[in-house]
Design a protein around this motif. Sequence first.
Motif, PDB file in Angstrom:
ATOM      1  N   ASN A   1     -26.897  33.530-100.317  1.00 48.09           N
ATOM      2  CA  ASN A   1     -28.257  33.173-100.721  1.00 48.09           C
ATOM      3  C   ASN A   1     -28.546  33.800-102.084  1.00 48.09           C
ATOM      4  O   ASN A   1     -27.641  34.340-102.717  1.00 48.09           O
ATOM      5  CB  ASN A   1     -29.258  33.616 -99.650  1.00 48.09           C
ATOM      6  CG  ASN A   1     -29.130  35.092 -99.310  1.00 48.09           C
ATOM      7  OD1 ASN A   1     -28.915  35.934-100.181  1.00 48.09           O
ATOM      8  ND2 ASN A   1     -29.237  35.417 -98.023  1.00 48.09           N
ATOM      9  N   GLU A   2     -29.810  33.738-102.536  1.00 49.49           N
ATOM     10  CA  GLU A   2     -30.164  34.269-103.854  1.00 49.49           C
ATOM     11  C   GLU A   2     -29.876  35.763-103.973  1.00 49.49           C
ATOM     12  O   GLU A   2     -29.446  36.238-105.012  1.00 49.49           O
ATOM     13  CB  GLU A   2     -31.639  34.009-104.142  1.00 49.49           C
ATOM     14  CG  GLU A   2     -31.939  32.566-104.468  1.00 49.49           C
ATOM     15  CD  GLU A   2     -33.405  32.348-104.818  1.00 49.49           C
ATOM     16  OE1 GLU A   2     -34.089  33.314-105.218  1.00 49.49           O
ATOM     17  OE2 GLU A   2     -33.847  31.192-104.678  1.00 49.49           O
ATOM     18  N   GLU A   3     -30.125  36.498-102.907  1.00 49.24           N
ATOM     19  CA  GLU A   3     -29.894  37.944-102.946  1.00 49.24           C
ATOM     20  C   GLU A   3     -28.421  38.295-102.731  1.00 49.24           C
ATOM     21  O   GLU A   3     -27.956  39.354-103.147  1.00 49.24           O
ATOM     22  CB  GLU A   3     -30.760  38.638-101.879  1.00 49.24           C
ATOM     23  CG  GLU A   3     -30.846  40.127-102.057  1.00 49.24           C
ATOM     24  CD  GLU A   3     -31.873  40.779-101.157  1.00 49.24           C
ATOM     25  OE1 GLU A   3     -32.251  41.920-101.456  1.00 49.24           O
ATOM     26  OE2 GLU A   3     -32.307  40.175-100.148  1.00 49.24           O
ATOM     27  N   ASN A   4     -27.687  37.409-102.089  1.00 47.98           N
ATOM     28  CA  ASN A   4     -26.271  37.643-101.782  1.00 47.98           C
ATOM     29  C   ASN A   4     -25.444  36.468-102.285  1.00 47.98           C
ATOM     30  O   ASN A   4     -24.948  35.661-101.504  1.00 47.98           O
ATOM     31  CB  ASN A   4     -26.091  37.817-100.271  1.00 47.98           C
ATOM     32  CG  ASN A   4     -26.792  39.043 -99.757  1.00 47.98           C
ATOM     33  OD1 ASN A   4     -26.322  40.157 -99.943  1.00 47.98           O
ATOM     34  ND2 ASN A   4     -27.942  38.847 -99.128  1.00 47.98           N
ATOM     35  N   THR A   5     -25.279  36.383-103.614  1.00 50.22           N
ATOM     36  CA  THR A   5     -24.462  35.311-104.186  1.00 50.22           C
ATOM     37  C   THR A   5     -22.982  35.609-104.002  1.00 50.22           C
ATOM     38  O   THR A   5     -22.155  34.696-104.007  1.00 50.22           O
ATOM     39  CB  THR A   5     -24.767  35.113-105.679  1.00 50.22           C
ATOM     40  OG1 THR A   5     -24.541  36.343-106.367  1.00 50.22           O
ATOM     41  CG2 THR A   5     -26.208  34.655-105.876  1.00 50.22           C
TER      42      THR A   5
END
Length: 126
Positions: free
Chosen positions: A37-41
Motif C-alpha cells: 500500500n502507500e505506506e508499504n510500497t
Amino acid sequence: MVLIKSCSIENLLEFNCSECYPDKPLDSWVKLHLSINEENTEVPITVYLGPPENEAIVLEEVASKETHYIYIENETVYTVVAKYKVDGRTRFVFNKIETKIFYDYESCNEPCYWVSGAIANMRIAN
C-alpha cells in the motif's frame, strides 16, 4: 513492537494435475500474499530455518508486489517474517511454513507427487 501471527492452510488438500510431478520434488516455490500500500510500497521479508529464535536466516529480500515467491526446500520448517509500517510504527507478520509432499495414484493420468502448503498469508491485519 507488535507481533502478529498468520496461519493459512490454503491448498492443504487441493492440487491440479499440471502441478503434479512424476519425481518427488526436493524444492518448491511458495507464494506469499503481502499487503502492499502507500505506506508499504516495499516489504522486507526474512526467512528463517526453523523459529526466528534460532537466528538461522536463509533468505532476506524486499518485496514490492502483493504476490511474492520464495524458493524453499520441501518438508523443512521455516518461519517467514514480513516487516510493515503502520501509522509510523513497525509491525511484523510471522508465518510458519512447511511444505508437505503427497503421492496421488488416482487423480491424474499417471501417479504423481504434489506439494501442499505452498501458499502463505503474510498480510498485515487491519
